[in-house]
Structures are given as structure tokens and as C-alpha cells.
Design a protein around this motif. Structure first.
Motif, short mmCIF file in Angstrom:
data_model
loop_
_atom_site.label_atom_id
_atom_site.label_comp_id
_atom_site.label_asym_id
_atom_site.label_seq_id
_atom_site.Cartn_x
_atom_site.Cartn_y
_atom_site.Cartn_z
N LEU A 181 45.20 41.44 -41.33
CA LEU A 181 45.37 40.21 -42.57
C LEU A 181 45.27 41.10 -43.64
O LEU A 181 44.79 42.13 -44.01
CB LEU A 181 44.57 39.04 -42.02
CG LEU A 181 44.29 38.62 -40.79
CD1 LEU A 181 42.69 37.92 -40.79
CD2 LEU A 181 44.85 38.19 -40.56
N ASP A 182 45.55 39.93 -44.43
CA ASP A 182 45.99 40.45 -46.01
C ASP A 182 44.62 40.27 -46.79
O ASP A 182 44.35 39.30 -47.20
CB ASP A 182 47.25 39.92 -46.98
CG ASP A 182 46.68 40.22 -48.55
OD1 ASP A 182 46.49 40.67 -48.57
OD2 ASP A 182 47.64 39.13 -49.48
N ASP A 183 43.84 41.05 -46.95
CA ASP A 183 42.39 40.98 -47.55
C ASP A 183 42.18 41.77 -49.26
O ASP A 183 41.01 41.69 -49.42
CB ASP A 183 41.67 41.74 -46.19
CG ASP A 183 41.62 43.32 -46.48
OD1 ASP A 183 42.80 43.90 -46.89
OD2 ASP A 183 41.45 43.50 -45.57
N THR A 184 43.76 41.55 -49.52
CA THR A 184 43.80 42.12 -51.44
C THR A 184 43.10 40.63 -50.88
O THR A 184 43.76 40.68 -52.63
CB THR A 184 44.91 42.76 -51.65
OG1 THR A 184 45.93 41.44 -50.74
CG2 THR A 184 44.68 44.34 -50.77
N ALA A 185 43.27 39.62 -50.93
CA ALA A 185 43.96 38.26 -51.19
C ALA A 185 42.42 37.73 -51.68
O ALA A 185 41.34 38.20 -51.58
CB ALA A 185 44.12 37.38 -50.43
N ASP A 186 41.80 36.54 -51.82
CA ASP A 186 40.82 36.11 -52.55
C ASP A 186 39.74 35.56 -51.31
O ASP A 186 40.22 34.69 -51.25
CB ASP A 186 40.99 34.71 -53.29
CG ASP A 186 39.53 34.63 -53.88
OD1 ASP A 186 38.67 34.81 -53.50
OD2 ASP A 186 39.55 33.67 -54.85
N ILE A 187 39.00 36.86 -51.15
CA ILE A 187 38.33 36.60 -49.24
C ILE A 187 37.49 35.31 -49.86
O ILE A 187 37.23 34.22 -48.83
CB ILE A 187 37.66 37.69 -49.76
CG1 ILE A 187 38.82 39.32 -49.13
CG2 ILE A 187 36.65 37.30 -48.11
CD1 ILE A 187 37.94 40.06 -48.45
N ASP A 188 36.65 35.42 -51.00
CA ASP A 188 35.54 34.43 -50.81
C ASP A 188 36.79 32.70 -50.84
O ASP A 188 36.09 32.17 -49.91
CB ASP A 188 35.24 33.84 -52.58
CG ASP A 188 34.13 35.15 -52.48
OD1 ASP A 188 34.23 35.52 -51.97
OD2 ASP A 188 33.69 35.46 -53.71
N ALA A 189 37.81 32.43 -51.50
CA ALA A 189 38.47 30.81 -50.92
C ALA A 189 39.15 30.81 -49.69
O ALA A 189 39.09 29.72 -49.14
CB ALA A 189 40.02 31.46 -51.89
N ILE A 190 38.87 32.37 -48.89
CA ILE A 190 39.42 32.33 -47.10
C ILE A 190 38.27 31.78 -46.92
O ILE A 190 38.12 30.58 -45.81
CB ILE A 190 40.02 33.13 -46.55
CG1 ILE A 190 41.24 33.57 -47.59
CG2 ILE A 190 39.75 33.26 -45.27
CD1 ILE A 190 41.75 34.97 -46.96
N VAL A 191 36.99 32.09 -47.01
CA VAL A 191 35.86 32.06 -46.26
C VAL A 191 35.46 30.31 -46.82
O VAL A 191 35.31 29.60 -45.90
CB VAL A 191 34.84 32.87 -47.05
CG1 VAL A 191 33.49 32.54 -45.84
CG2 VAL A 191 34.78 33.93 -46.11
N LYS A 192 35.90 29.92 -48.20
CA LYS A 192 34.95 29.32 -48.18
C LYS A 192 36.57 28.01 -47.76
O LYS A 192 36.40 26.17 -47.64
CB LYS A 192 35.53 28.45 -49.41
CG LYS A 192 33.82 29.50 -50.49
CD LYS A 192 34.26 28.74 -51.52
CE LYS A 192 32.75 29.64 -52.27
NZ LYS A 192 33.29 29.56 -54.01
N GLY A 193 37.51 28.36 -47.28
CA GLY A 193 38.45 27.09 -46.58
C GLY A 193 39.88 26.64 -47.58
O GLY A 193 40.14 25.97 -47.34
N GLU A 194 39.46 27.31 -48.96
CA GLU A 194 40.38 26.82 -49.62
C GLU A 194 41.38 27.90 -49.99
O GLU A 194 42.48 26.95 -50.94
CB GLU A 194 39.72 27.04 -51.24
CG GLU A 194 38.54 26.67 -51.44
CD GLU A 194 37.80 26.66 -53.13
OE1 GLU A 194 36.55 26.67 -53.47
OE2 GLU A 194 38.65 27.59 -53.46
N LEU A 195 41.83 28.85 -49.06
CA LEU A 195 43.10 29.45 -49.17
C LEU A 195 43.40 30.42 -47.52
O LEU A 195 41.88 30.79 -47.30
CB LEU A 195 43.20 30.56 -49.93
CG LEU A 195 44.08 31.54 -49.79
CD1 LEU A 195 45.33 31.47 -50.45
CD2 LEU A 195 43.79 33.05 -50.92
N ALA A 196 44.64 29.99 -46.52
CA ALA A 196 44.97 29.96 -45.54
C ALA A 196 44.50 32.16 -45.52
O ALA A 196 45.72 32.32 -46.54
CB ALA A 196 45.92 29.69 -44.83
N PRO A 197 44.34 32.62 -44.62
CA PRO A 197 44.28 33.62 -44.38
C PRO A 197 45.90 33.94 -43.93
O PRO A 197 46.31 33.68 -43.39
CB PRO A 197 43.74 34.48 -43.68
CG PRO A 197 43.35 32.99 -42.72
CD PRO A 197 42.98 31.85 -43.95
#
Length: 307
Positions: A168-184
Motif C-alpha cells: 500500500l502507498d504509505d507515503t500518503a497521509d496515514i493519519d487521514a487513512i486511520v481516521k477514515g478521511e482518505l482511502a488507502p
């Protein structure tokens, strides 16, 4: 579904036990110079309770061992990797299966480097070498669905189960992914739903995520579970994360020795593993930096909680 346990990261375990280990050969160097170390690492993961051990064929690619050596010796080295894993599995006191590792042969984390024509003979050599020894095929650390399709083509109708594991692209905003604001997403930018659709079309028996930050795996599993259930297909889900410190710049994996996190010792890693199992993963193990001590905890305490 009963929880099944994969092994951990071969490269870092070889480094830890003193095997020959340097770039560019990475984990292939022990295979070339001191294969007994590879068997020792497999045995350690078996004793820790792994149900599956993965062949040490990930670095048997030109990127690591060079084009000339691969052309001359790639298939033999793949066969040796398969034989070492098979011997360790056969010697186990509990049932252990061998997963034949089919890596992204043109560069990990680099979907932009993928070329179907160039990858085909490389993957075919790995398949030919590994074939006598494996129980399942594992296309792993796949950055794109095109890489998954290449692995499937190389198997040329082999009837053994195919597992496809995406990074998975873990250069993305991980906090946003964890909060459900951004899809992995995959490192190619493709969605989890698109990857699962391809896995289903290829007849895969398991759909996994590996070699990415532990924090983003739960969201990916939940998306995969929803997509799977919507399709009504029988497809196991799995996770084996790495322990790399966050990397915010894109680059090839294993191009250097990445620093490892201090907070993902066995107890810390097990916290995430429980979340993945709650989310729907029934196959859990570890990637880079996950050792036998992690697998031992997964195979005892965590397994007991979910079986």
C-alpha cells in the motif's frame, strides 16, 4: 474462519543471525554463499508456530543479483530456495506449508518500472525453479494489478492456490487513512476495490496486504472485506506489515537498509494484528523486521483469541 499464521521477514532475520548480508544481493546473498543460514531462519519461524513459510526467492531477481548471474543461475537459486523451505516444512512437528514467493521482478515499490514483456521470462524462471517444492504461490509486495496479472500468467494454469499480496502507498497521509478521511490505495494509485476485482478474476484464493505501515492495514482490510462480501466470493484476507520507520518519499524498497521502529516489538505488533483479525483478516504474519519472537506471539496468544 480460523486464524492462520505466516512467517516473518527473511532478510532481517538473516542479518540478525549473522548470515552474509549486504547490498545489492540482500537476502539472496545467504542463498548464494551460506544456504544453511536460510534453513536456520526457516526453522526458527517453524518453531515459532508458523503455518506457512515463504521461500527465500524474493531477492532472486536481476535488481539484486545482477542480470548475468540471474541468467546463469536464477532458476537454480530459486530451486534451492524452494528446497530449503520444503525441507524445513517436512521436518516440522506441526503441519507447515510452503509459499512460493513471486516478487515484483523489476523493482519493489516501483509500479512505474513494470514491463509485462520484460518480467515474463524472469517470473517464469522463478516458477520453474520453485515449482517442485511449493504448496501455494504467493505474489507478494505487488504495487499494481499489472504485476499481479504477470504473476498469474507466469504460472500458466498451475492448479495450486494463488495468493496475491499488495503493498500500500504509505507515503500518503496515514493519519487521514486511520481516521477514515482518505482511502488507502496501492502504490500505483489503484483502489483496493479494483485490486480485489482483479484478484477475483484471476482465481486467487487469498487477498493480502504486506510491506507497508501497520497503521494503514486495518482500513485496507475493511475495504477489502466489504468488496469481497458485496461480490459474494470465497476469498481469504490477510496482512503482514513491515516495521520500517515511515518513509514519505517514493523509492525502491531494499535499495538501502531502512531503519526499523522501536514500537513494533512483539507486543506492539500484536496490538495491530488483533485489529486486522477483527477487521476480517484470517491470515496474519510479518514482513521486514518481524522475527520469530513476533510470530510466536501471533501463533499462541493472538491465535487463541480468534480460533
Amino acid at each position: 474462519m480460523a486464524l492462520r499464521i505466516l512467517d516473518g521477514g527473511m532478510g532481517r532475520e538473516l542479518l540478525r543471525i549473522g548470515a552474509p548480508f549486504k547490498q545489492p544481493e540482500w537476502s539472496a546473498l545467504a542463498l548464494i554463499e551460506a544456504p544453511d543460514y536460510v534453513r536456520t531462519a526457516h526453522d526458527s519461524f517453524v518453531r515459532a508456530g508458523a503455518d506457512f513459510i515463504t521461500t527465500n526467492s524474493y531477492a532472486v531477481v536481476p535488481f539484486h543479483i545482477g542480470e548475468a548471474r540471474f541468467a546463469a543461475d536464477g532458476e537454480r537459486l530459486a530451486a534451492l530456495a524452494g528446497q530449503l523451505a520444503r525441507d524445513a516444512a517436512n521436518a516440522s512437528e506441526h503441519p507447515v506449508q510452503v509459499a512460493g514467493s513471486l516478487p515484483p521482478v523489476l523493482g519493489s515499490y516501483r509500479p512505474d518500472l513494470f514491463d509485462a514483456e520484460a518480467s515474463a521470462p524472469l517470473l517464469r524462471a522463478l516458477v520453474d525453479g520453485l515449482s517442485p517444492y511449493v504448496d501455494v504461490w504467493l505474489g507478494e509486495t505487488l504495487s499494481s494489478t499489472a504485476e499481479a496479472q504477470a504473476a498469474h500468467r507466469a504460472l500458466n494454469g498451475d492448479p495450486r492456490p494463488l495468493w496475491l499480496s499488495f503493498t500500500l502507498d504509505d507515503t500518503a497521509d496515514i493519519d487521514a487513512i486511520v481516521k477514515g478521511e482518505l482511502a488507502p490505495t496501492l502504490r500505483s494509485g489503484e483502489s483496493i476495490e479494483a485490486a480485489l476485482a482483479v484478484a477475483v478474476s484471476l482465481g486467487a484464493k487469498a487477498f493480502l496486504f504486506n510491506c507497508s505501515q501497520a497503521e494503514i492495514m486495518e482500513a485496507a482490510v475493511r475495504l477489502a472485506r466489504a468488496a469481497r462480501d458485496a461480490r459474494g466470493v470465497d476469498l481469504e484476507l490477510g496482512v503482514y506489515a513491515n516495521t520500517f520507520e515511515p518513509q514519505r518519499q517514493r523509492g525502491a524498497a531494499n535499495s538501502g537498509l531502512s531503519a526499523l521502529r522501536d514500537d513494533l516489538q512483539p507486543d506492539g505488533y500484536a496490538v495491530f494484528a488483533r485489529r486486522w483479525a477483527d477487521a476480517g483478516a484470517s491470515i496474519i504474519g510479518g514482513c521486514c523486521g518481524i522475527g520469530p519472537e513476533h510470530i510466536a506471539l501471533l501463533s499462541t496468544a493472538v491465535r487463541a483469541e480468534f480460533n
